[in-house]
Design a protein around this motif. Structure first.
Motif, PDB file in Angstrom:
ATOM      1  N   LEU A 442      49.739  31.951  39.232  1.00  0.00           N
ATOM      2  CA  LEU A 442      49.531  33.316  38.745  1.00  0.00           C
ATOM      3  C   LEU A 442      48.229  33.408  37.953  1.00  0.00           C
ATOM      4  CD1 LEU A 442      50.631  36.182  38.429  1.00  0.00           C
ATOM      5  CD2 LEU A 442      51.873  35.409  36.409  1.00  0.00           C
ATOM      6  N   ASN A 443      47.950  32.407  37.131  1.00  0.00           N
ATOM      7  CA  ASN A 443      46.723  32.398  36.333  1.00  0.00           C
ATOM      8  C   ASN A 443      45.490  32.383  37.232  1.00  0.00           C
ATOM      9  OD1 ASN A 443      44.660  31.728  34.384  1.00  0.00           O
ATOM     10  ND2 ASN A 443      46.279  30.965  33.065  1.00  0.00           N
ATOM     11  N   LEU A 444      45.518  31.562  38.268  1.00  0.00           N
ATOM     12  CA  LEU A 444      44.383  31.489  39.187  1.00  0.00           C
ATOM     13  C   LEU A 444      44.185  32.807  39.928  1.00  0.00           C
ATOM     14  CD1 LEU A 444      44.842  27.904  40.693  1.00  0.00           C
ATOM     15  CD2 LEU A 444      43.314  28.626  38.848  1.00  0.00           C
ATOM     16  N   CYS A 445      45.286  33.470  40.298  1.00  0.00           N
ATOM     17  CA  CYS A 445      45.178  34.749  40.998  1.00  0.00           C
ATOM     18  C   CYS A 445      44.626  35.842  40.088  1.00  0.00           C
ATOM     19  CB  CYS A 445      46.538  35.158  41.554  1.00  0.00           C
ATOM     20  SG  CYS A 445      47.097  34.118  42.920  1.00  0.00           S
ATOM     21  N   VAL A 446      44.997  35.809  38.810  1.00  0.00           N
ATOM     22  CA  VAL A 446      44.442  36.777  37.855  1.00  0.00           C
ATOM     23  C   VAL A 446      42.941  36.561  37.693  1.00  0.00           C
ATOM     24  CG1 VAL A 446      44.441  37.472  35.429  1.00  0.00           C
ATOM     25  CG2 VAL A 446      46.600  37.172  36.623  1.00  0.00           C
ATOM     26  N   GLY A 455      37.462  45.020  44.706  1.00  0.00           N
ATOM     27  CA  GLY A 455      38.347  44.688  45.813  1.00  0.00           C
ATOM     28  C   GLY A 455      37.850  43.483  46.583  1.00  0.00           C
ATOM     29  N   GLY A 456      38.710  42.958  47.453  1.00  0.00           N
ATOM     30  CA  GLY A 456      38.341  41.800  48.247  1.00  0.00           C
ATOM     31  C   GLY A 456      39.558  41.142  48.856  1.00  0.00           C
ATOM     32  N   ARG A 457      39.403  39.877  49.262  1.00  0.00           N
ATOM     33  CA  ARG A 457      40.487  39.135  49.913  1.00  0.00           C
ATOM     34  C   ARG A 457      40.825  37.901  49.068  1.00  0.00           C
ATOM     35  NH1 ARG A 457      36.927  40.148  53.827  1.00  0.00           N
ATOM     36  NH2 ARG A 457      36.237  37.965  53.915  1.00  0.00           N
ATOM     37  N   LEU A 458      42.119  37.635  48.969  1.00  0.00           N
ATOM     38  CA  LEU A 458      42.619  36.486  48.212  1.00  0.00           C
ATOM     39  C   LEU A 458      43.570  35.712  49.123  1.00  0.00           C
ATOM     40  CD1 LEU A 458      42.945  34.897  45.573  1.00  0.00           C
ATOM     41  CD2 LEU A 458      44.730  36.494  44.908  1.00  0.00           C
ATOM     42  N   ALA A 486      45.555  25.796  47.387  1.00  0.00           N
ATOM     43  CA  ALA A 486      44.205  26.315  47.168  1.00  0.00           C
ATOM     44  C   ALA A 486      44.246  27.831  47.038  1.00  0.00           C
ATOM     45  CB  ALA A 486      43.284  25.906  48.312  1.00  0.00           C
ATOM     46  N   VAL A 487      43.594  28.361  45.999  1.00  0.00           N
ATOM     47  CA  VAL A 487      43.462  29.808  45.786  1.00  0.00           C
ATOM     48  C   VAL A 487      42.001  30.160  46.029  1.00  0.00           C
ATOM     49  CG1 VAL A 487      43.704  31.692  44.138  1.00  0.00           C
ATOM     50  CG2 VAL A 487      45.341  29.799  44.106  1.00  0.00           C
TER      51      VAL A 487
END
Length: 693
Positions: A442-446, A455-458, A486-487
């Protein structure tokens, strides 16, 4: 029953027929919402008038006590353990003729009741009338209120102690519209003020008198700027301290604006940076001296280099204390907000109770509980940064865990970012603390979201990988088989000169007030503690990939078992629990929870007292102990001593820090469990049941 009614309601001359009078009397009797009964004293176990019989009772009696068919029964029939006390209480009314109003716990009925009682005249009838109601809900709320108040006071004390630690010398709050500055005792002591100054009104101009005359213009300008713009404030200047000399300080604070945009509160902390500045000057002198050294004088160069490294270490420590001071300013602000939520909820709870409005009491309790949980989460985050979090590794399917998180991640990053989760069908399992892994992802996604404001792709990819010896040597890890999570984002990326620093504690590329620099360093610490390693790849303008690699586990994934339904207390035959905690309020809470399970509870406030109980009471079936205990014996040492007496004694540790002090090198076969503070009472109950059932 007719016999009792005839004695209680005598017919008056000229009264209607008994049946009609009885009907109206019974209707009125049953119309009373409160419980009502008439008791008559009779001969009992201790002689005349030492027992009483219920000769009349309305239906409200059963509603307010849960006891039905009371008429004709003795108090010894319905409350054998409390009967002598009830007899003494009502006998006092019978003998004195004075009415009495009181509140009392009716233990055998499991309720609290409010009672109004009076003697039935003439006294020769030996009767007392009793009107009462069930007040269990109010009493429960009052008990919860007192517990919450005690917890709030404890949190206030802990925040004060935290602010007084290290290089932080005091806190201050400036009511801007009223030009009223309040300070704490540490602040007053540092500046040689009388203790009474804590309660005096101090203006901003008065406070400036302690600042070095050369620094006052700069300080006025900085304060004027932040008063206009609001937000965070950092400034360094010299102040006159209690020793009569000027010392360098750094003020960290924040200006809050009201609904109209006007500044109304300036709050902050003061950090002593005199040592840091002195060390910087010494470092500069050492560097200059080092440059003048002759390259052929190898021995002198080595000596001076060693001295320089020592000074550099001291400087880094001073810089870390400065960073802790900046962080603590934010923590003080957050804790003040949480304490305000708790305190406000308790005040509203008390107000509603005083007003007799009980419809929303649970709402205020939930608000206070929620603020308490947020405060606990904040302290857990700091413990995690220090790599002292208590881990509970379990064999885990990482791909399934990430897929379960997908909905939460989508809501967290927002609709402007497209998330995909990818992984092979045969992904290996890992041994990991699931909660910490979820927090890390969750931290990496934030972080990725913040790098893509437009905007973009994750993409989150879960794959198996093998780290060969050459790559392992480059990364400084052991070669082997790993699972990589991997994020990858398509955000702004990280410049090469910053990429080397992103894992440093407190380092952040975000503006002041928008990041503490703890997030990525926490993830790094967790990965290392779990036996893995972290790899970051980034290119400015092309995005960033953060890969978490954990060793593969050869263990099979656990098979989900049906959820057990907890029903009734455990068997209490010969079951005894020893509770050890030096904090009285925490020990009282733990004792009450264990007693509610129907177990016998012994308690101690330190290790030596607990050990004496274990030596004299061999029937102890479970030890529930804190880790940090006074009197020269911590919880770890207490368990070691206890298991020389009882090698198979089950133990539940209750701790707020440092799992290494709890688990050490102990194996899972030693019947040891760990709970972190603040204690989840449901989890405590489950662990006690598991050990004793």
């Amino acid at each position: 029953m007719a016999e009792w009614r005839d004695r209680t309601v005598p017919a008056e001359p000229g009264a209607p027929a008994q049946d009609g009078y009885e009907t109206r009397y019974r209707a009125l009797f049953e119309a009373i919402d409160d419980g009502f009964c008439i008791i008559e004293f009779v001969e009992g176990p201790e002689g005349p008038l030492s027992d009483y019989i219920h000769i009349e009772a309305n239906s409200g009696y059963a509603r307010h006590t849960g006891i039905s068919d009371i008429v004709g029964k003795s108090v010894y029939d319905i409350a054998p353990t409390e009967a002598p006390a009830w007899v003494r209480l009502y006998r006092q009314i019978l003998d004195s003729g004075q009415p009495l109003r009181f509140e009392r716990e009716f233990v055998d009925a499991g309720r609290f009741i409010e009672v109004s009682a009076a003697r039935v005249e003439p006294a020769s009838l030996n009767q007392v009338s009793v009107l009462f109601r069930d007040i269990t809900a109010r009493k429960t709320a009052e008990i919860a209120l007192r517990a919450s108040e005690a917890k709030a006071r404890d949190n206030n004390l802990r925040v004060s102690l935290a602010l007084a630690a290290g290089a932080i010398i005091g806190t201050w709050f400036w009511n801007i519209p009223e030009d009223d500055i309040t300070i704490d005792e540490a602040f007053a002591k540092a500046f040689g003020m009388d203790a009474a100054a804590v309660h005096e009104r101090i203006s901003f101009e008065k406070a400036l008198e302690t600042v070095h005359p050369e620094d006052r213009p700069k300080l006025r300008a900085a304060v004027g700027k932040v008063l206009v713009e609001g937000g965070d404030y950092v400034n360094q200047y010299r102040t006159l301290r209690a020793d009569g000399a000027y010392h360098w300080l750094e003020a960290n604070g924040r200006v809050d604006l009201d609904a109209t945009g006007a500044p109304f509160l300036f709050s902050g902390v003061l950090v002593d940076i005199s040592q840091k500045r002195a060390l910087e000057e010494e470092r500069d002198r050492a560097n200059e001296e080092l440059r003048r050294l002759n390259e052929t004088l190898e021995e002198r160069v080595s000596e001076q280099t060693a001295a320089l490294l020592d000074r550099e270490d001291a400087l880094r420590q001073a810089q870390k204390m400065e960073a802790v001071g900046q962080l603590t300013g934010g923590l003080a602000h957050d804790f003040n907000n949480l304490l305000a939520a708790i305190s406000g909820s308790l005040e509203l709870l008390q107000t509603r109770i005083d007003e007799g409005r009980h419809d929303r009491l649970d709402h205020y309790v939930e608000v206070a509980r929620g603020a308490t949980q947020r405060a606990a989460a904040l302290t857990h985050r700091l413990l995690a940064f220090a790599r002292r979090q208590t881990l509970e590794p379990k064999v885990t399917d990482p791909l399934a865990l990430v897929r379960d998180l997908e909905d939460l991640l989508c809501r967290t990053v927002g609709p402007h970012i497209d998330i995909t989760v990818q992984g092979g069908a045969q992904a290996a399992s890992i041994l990991i603390d699931q909660n910490q892994l979820e927090s890390a992802v969750l931290n990496l996604c934030v972080n990725a979201r913040d790098a893509m404001p437009g905007g973009g792709r994750l993409a989150i990819r879960v794959t198996d990988c093998t780290v060969a010896p050459p790559e392992a040597e480059e990364l400084g890890v052991a070669p082997g088989d790993f699972v990589e999570i991997a994020v990858e984002d398509t955000g702004s990326g990280i410049a090469p000169d910053l990429l080397e620093r992103v894992l440093e504690p407190f380092f952040t590329t975000k503006p002041m007030g928008q990041g503490t620099g703890l997030g990525l360093s926490m993830v790094y610490g967790f990965v290392q503690q779990s036996g893995g390693h972290l790899v970051i790849r980034s290119e400015p303008g092309r995005g960033t990939t953060v890969a978490l690699r954990f060793p593969r586990s050869g263990a099979a994934l656990p098979v989900a078992e049906p959820r057990r339904v907890e029903a009734g207390p455990v068997s209490v035959a010969g079951r005894t629990v020893l509770v050890v905690d030096d904090e009285v309020l925490v020990r009282m809470l733990l004792v009450e929870v264990v007693q509610d399970l129907g177990l016998t509870v012994l308690e101690a406030g330190n290790g030596p007292d607990a050990l004496r109980i274990l030596q004299t009471t061999p029937a102890v079936d479970l030890l529930l102990t804190d880790v940090g205990l006074p009197r020269g014996m911590n919880g770890h040492q207490l368990v070691d001593a206890a298991r020389t007496l009882r090698p198979d004694l089950p133990v539940i540790f209750v701790t707020g820090y440092d799992e290494t002090a709890v688990s050490g090198n102990r194996s899972a076969t030693e019947r040891t469990e760990i709970l972190t503070k603040p204690v989840d009472l449901a989890e405590l109950t489950r662990k006690v049941r598991d050990f004793l059932s």
